[in-house]
Structure formats: C-alpha cells, structure tokens
Design a protein around this motif. Structure first.
Motif, PDB file in Angstrom:
ATOM      1  N   GLU A  15       0.808  -1.006   0.030  1.00 12.84           N
ATOM      2  CA  GLU A  15       0.056   0.039   0.038  1.00 12.84           C
ATOM      3  C   GLU A  15       0.882   1.294   0.145  1.00 12.84           C
ATOM      4  O   GLU A  15       0.580   2.184  -0.641  1.00 12.84           O
ATOM      5  CB  GLU A  15      -1.083   0.049   0.957  1.00 12.84           C
ATOM      6  CG  GLU A  15      -1.648   1.301   1.451  1.00 12.84           C
ATOM      7  CD  GLU A  15      -2.517   1.398   2.500  1.00 12.84           C
ATOM      8  OE1 GLU A  15      -2.911   2.451   3.127  1.00 12.84           O
ATOM      9  OE2 GLU A  15      -2.944   0.109   3.175  1.00 12.84           O
ATOM     10  N   GLY A  19       0.179   2.551  -3.361  1.00 14.70           N
ATOM     11  CA  GLY A  19      -1.214   3.477  -3.071  1.00 14.70           C
ATOM     12  C   GLY A  19      -1.602   4.382  -4.104  1.00 14.70           C
ATOM     13  O   GLY A  19      -2.464   4.857  -4.243  1.00 14.70           O
ATOM     14  N   SER A  20      -0.394   5.056  -4.484  1.00 12.34           N
ATOM     15  CA  SER A  20      -0.677   6.316  -5.306  1.00 12.34           C
ATOM     16  C   SER A  20      -0.687   6.098  -7.051  1.00 12.34           C
ATOM     17  O   SER A  20      -1.062   7.048  -7.748  1.00 12.34           O
ATOM     18  CB  SER A  20       0.476   7.362  -5.275  1.00 12.34           C
ATOM     19  OG  SER A  20       1.764   6.665  -5.523  1.00 12.34           O
ATOM     20  N   GLY A  21      -0.818   5.014  -7.092  1.00 13.48           N
ATOM     21  CA  GLY A  21      -0.795   4.416  -8.743  1.00 13.48           C
ATOM     22  C   GLY A  21       0.330   4.809  -9.501  1.00 13.48           C
ATOM     23  O   GLY A  21       0.242   4.479 -10.740  1.00 13.48           O
ATOM     24  N   ASN A  22       1.293   4.704  -8.842  1.00 13.07           N
ATOM     25  CA  ASN A  22       2.562   4.943  -9.547  1.00 13.07           C
ATOM     26  C   ASN A  22       3.150   3.615 -10.589  1.00 13.07           C
ATOM     27  O   ASN A  22       3.985   3.840 -11.256  1.00 13.07           O
ATOM     28  CB  ASN A  22       3.630   5.498  -8.661  1.00 13.07           C
ATOM     29  CG  ASN A  22       3.667   6.883  -8.204  1.00 13.07           C
ATOM     30  OD1 ASN A  22       2.995   7.582  -8.896  1.00 13.07           O
ATOM     31  ND2 ASN A  22       4.018   7.245  -7.196  1.00 13.07           N
ATOM     32  N   GLN A  23       2.702   2.569  -9.961  1.00 15.90           N
ATOM     33  CA  GLN A  23       3.068   1.320 -10.688  1.00 15.90           C
ATOM     34  C   GLN A  23       2.263   1.165 -12.056  1.00 15.90           C
ATOM     35  O   GLN A  23       2.733   0.217 -12.939  1.00 15.90           O
ATOM     36  CB  GLN A  23       2.737   0.047  -9.719  1.00 15.90           C
ATOM     37  CG  GLN A  23       1.405  -0.334  -9.707  1.00 15.90           C
ATOM     38  CD  GLN A  23       0.434   0.459  -9.050  1.00 15.90           C
ATOM     39  OE1 GLN A  23       0.900   1.635  -8.365  1.00 15.90           O
ATOM     40  NE2 GLN A  23      -0.655  -0.300  -8.802  1.00 15.90           N
ATOM     41  N   ARG A  24       1.401   1.936 -12.450  1.00 15.31           N
ATOM     42  CA  ARG A  24       0.699   1.457 -13.788  1.00 15.31           C
ATOM     43  C   ARG A  24       1.355   2.185 -14.784  1.00 15.31           C
ATOM     44  O   ARG A  24       1.725   3.241 -14.939  1.00 15.31           O
ATOM     45  CB  ARG A  24      -0.641   2.426 -13.658  1.00 15.31           C
ATOM     46  CG  ARG A  24      -1.857   1.681 -12.522  1.00 15.31           C
ATOM     47  CD  ARG A  24      -2.862   2.460 -12.734  1.00 15.31           C
ATOM     48  NE  ARG A  24      -2.805   3.966 -12.252  1.00 15.31           N
ATOM     49  CZ  ARG A  24      -3.844   4.647 -11.969  1.00 15.31           C
ATOM     50  NH1 ARG A  24      -4.918   4.391 -12.244  1.00 15.31           N
ATOM     51  NH2 ARG A  24      -3.525   6.068 -11.722  1.00 15.31           N
ATOM     52  N   PRO A  29      -0.092   8.108 -13.282  1.00 19.75           N
ATOM     53  CA  PRO A  29       0.395   9.444 -13.137  1.00 19.75           C
ATOM     54  C   PRO A  29       1.568   9.903 -14.034  1.00 19.75           C
ATOM     55  O   PRO A  29       1.584  11.163 -14.174  1.00 19.75           O
ATOM     56  CB  PRO A  29       0.766   9.616 -11.600  1.00 19.75           C
ATOM     57  CG  PRO A  29       0.274   8.332 -11.067  1.00 19.75           C
ATOM     58  CD  PRO A  29       0.097   7.452 -12.069  1.00 19.75           C
ATOM     59  N   GLU A  30       2.492   9.190 -14.161  1.00 25.72           N
ATOM     60  CA  GLU A  30       3.745   9.592 -15.140  1.00 25.72           C
ATOM     61  C   GLU A  30       3.355   9.308 -16.652  1.00 25.72           C
ATOM     62  O   GLU A  30       4.216  10.036 -17.209  1.00 25.72           O
ATOM     63  CB  GLU A  30       4.889   8.708 -14.625  1.00 25.72           C
ATOM     64  CG  GLU A  30       5.454   9.149 -13.189  1.00 25.72           C
ATOM     65  CD  GLU A  30       5.754  10.500 -12.649  1.00 25.72           C
ATOM     66  OE1 GLU A  30       6.319  11.046 -13.689  1.00 25.72           O
ATOM     67  OE2 GLU A  30       5.238  10.853 -11.866  1.00 25.72           O
ATOM     68  N   ASN A 133       5.221  10.907   7.248  1.00 24.42           N
ATOM     69  CA  ASN A 133       3.888  11.308   6.738  1.00 24.42           C
ATOM     70  C   ASN A 133       3.181  10.220   7.484  1.00 24.42           C
ATOM     71  O   ASN A 133       3.510   9.745   8.332  1.00 24.42           O
ATOM     72  CB  ASN A 133       3.855  11.207   5.071  1.00 24.42           C
ATOM     73  CG  ASN A 133       4.289   9.859   4.701  1.00 24.42           C
ATOM     74  OD1 ASN A 133       3.945   8.805   5.354  1.00 24.42           O
ATOM     75  ND2 ASN A 133       4.673   9.761   3.454  1.00 24.42           N
ATOM     76  N   ARG A 135       1.683   7.486   6.691  1.00 21.28           N
ATOM     77  CA  ARG A 135       1.672   6.300   6.509  1.00 21.28           C
ATOM     78  C   ARG A 135       3.250   5.450   6.937  1.00 21.28           C
ATOM     79  O   ARG A 135       3.302   4.321   7.221  1.00 21.28           O
ATOM     80  CB  ARG A 135       1.785   5.750   5.116  1.00 21.28           C
ATOM     81  CG  ARG A 135       0.402   6.061   4.588  1.00 21.28           C
ATOM     82  CD  ARG A 135       0.031   6.002   3.151  1.00 21.28           C
ATOM     83  NE  ARG A 135       1.162   6.388   2.192  1.00 21.28           N
ATOM     84  CZ  ARG A 135       1.147   6.130   1.006  1.00 21.28           C
ATOM     85  NH1 ARG A 135       0.277   5.315   0.227  1.00 21.28           N
ATOM     86  NH2 ARG A 135       2.191   6.598   0.103  1.00 21.28           N
ATOM     87  N   GLU A 174       4.934  15.633   5.744  1.00 20.14           N
ATOM     88  CA  GLU A 174       3.611  15.593   4.817  1.00 20.14           C
ATOM     89  C   GLU A 174       2.545  15.194   5.308  1.00 20.14           C
ATOM     90  O   GLU A 174       2.517  14.898   6.437  1.00 20.14           O
ATOM     91  CB  GLU A 174       4.176  14.650   3.652  1.00 20.14           C
ATOM     92  CG  GLU A 174       5.502  14.725   2.940  1.00 20.14           C
ATOM     93  CD  GLU A 174       5.572  13.694   1.843  1.00 20.14           C
ATOM     94  OE1 GLU A 174       4.981  12.378   2.131  1.00 20.14           O
ATOM     95  OE2 GLU A 174       6.499  13.957   1.176  1.00 20.14           O
TER      96      GLU A 174
END
Length: 174
Positions: A15, A19-24, A29-30, A133, A135, A174
C-alpha cells in the motif's frame, strides 16, 4: 534506550509503494500524456496508411510511419523506468516477507536498526534527511530505513517522530 518491535505486513508495504498508482504503465500518473498520444496514433495510423498507400508517393507513407513510431517510443522510454522500479519493489516485498526479527532501538545520540542477525548502528548526525507522513517514517543515511506506521503503535510512532524532528536537520513532514 527505546525499542520498537516492528511487525511488517507485506500488504502494508504494498500500500505504501503502490497506493498512489505509480506502478501503472497505461494512464498512470507519469504516463498519461504518452498513453493518450500512443492510443491516438494507433487509432489514426490505419486510416493514414490506407490513404497514403493509394497515393503514388511512398515518401508520405514512410514519413507517416516514422511519426507513428515516435509516440510508441516516447511511451516506452517513460514506462521503462516504471517497469524497473516496480520490479525492484516486488523484489523488496519478497525479501521483506523473509524477515523474522525487525527492531528499531534509539536514544538521544544514535539508533540501531536490527534485521534478523544484522545490526546497523548510526548516529543521528549521520542522517542526511528524513520523511515523516501519515503512512511511514523514512530515514536517509548511506542506507535508507523504512519504518511503516502500521508496524508500530501510535505512541511509538509519535515518540519516534518527535526525536527525528529534534535530531535530524532536514525533515520533510507531509
């Protein structure tokens, strides 16, 4: 000396990293812009190819084919680091499941990170920076130490956050 016995769950770590979707790869996102351009090129290329084949000039087809390859290459160049990062994170998660004993001891002068039979002792002055942060806590020295919030109690997390805020010069909160 304060001691925290960390109980790491691989799903908590998953997570944190994913969790932020950076693996897609597609529309992440990138890669949003590159994915959109690639899909647009794939949709338009058959129409362009049919039109340009009917023309007598083959240079238009060659030029259009080169323009078709550019968005695909751009997508590949942006998604390649994501692929490598995801592969290294997956390997880290596999290795973290094998850890039996994970503890973190600290006082006003130094901290000790214990992972199975390996102990690493660092002075607080050796810490370059830290991230705190909702997490996790990350401590950056010559090595990076990741301490998930869910692996400790709320009181332990707050106490460790306070000492890091006091002892580390560069803290990103954060």
């Amino acid at each position: 000396m304060n001691e925290i016995i960390l109980t790491c769950n691989s799903e908590d770590l998953r997570e944190i990293f994913f969790g932020s979707g950076n693996q897609r790869y597609f529309f992440g996102p990138e890669t949003k812009r590159q994915s959109l351009l690639m899909v647009l090129a794939i949709i338009l290329f058959p129409f362009f190819a049919i039109y340009s084949i009917n023309l007598e000039d083959d240079y238009i087809f060659i030029f259009g084919s080169i323009l078709f390859v550019l968005p695909i290459y751009d997508f590949w160049s942006v998604s390649k680091p994501i692929f490598r990062w995801k592969k290294s994170v997956e390997q880290f998660l596999i290795n973290s499941q094998k850890i039996k004993d994970l503890r973190f001891k600290y006082n006003e002068e130094y901290f000790i990170h214990i992972q199975d039979k390996t102990e690493k002792k660092m002075n607080w002055t050796e810490v370059v920076d830290a991230t705190i942060n909702d997490r996790l806590i990350e401590i950056h020295t010559t090595e990076n130490f990741l301490l998930p919030k869910k692996a400790m109690t709320a009181v332990e997390f707050e106490n460790l956050s306070k000492i890091i805020m006091d002892k580390v010069k560069n803290v990103i909160k954060e």
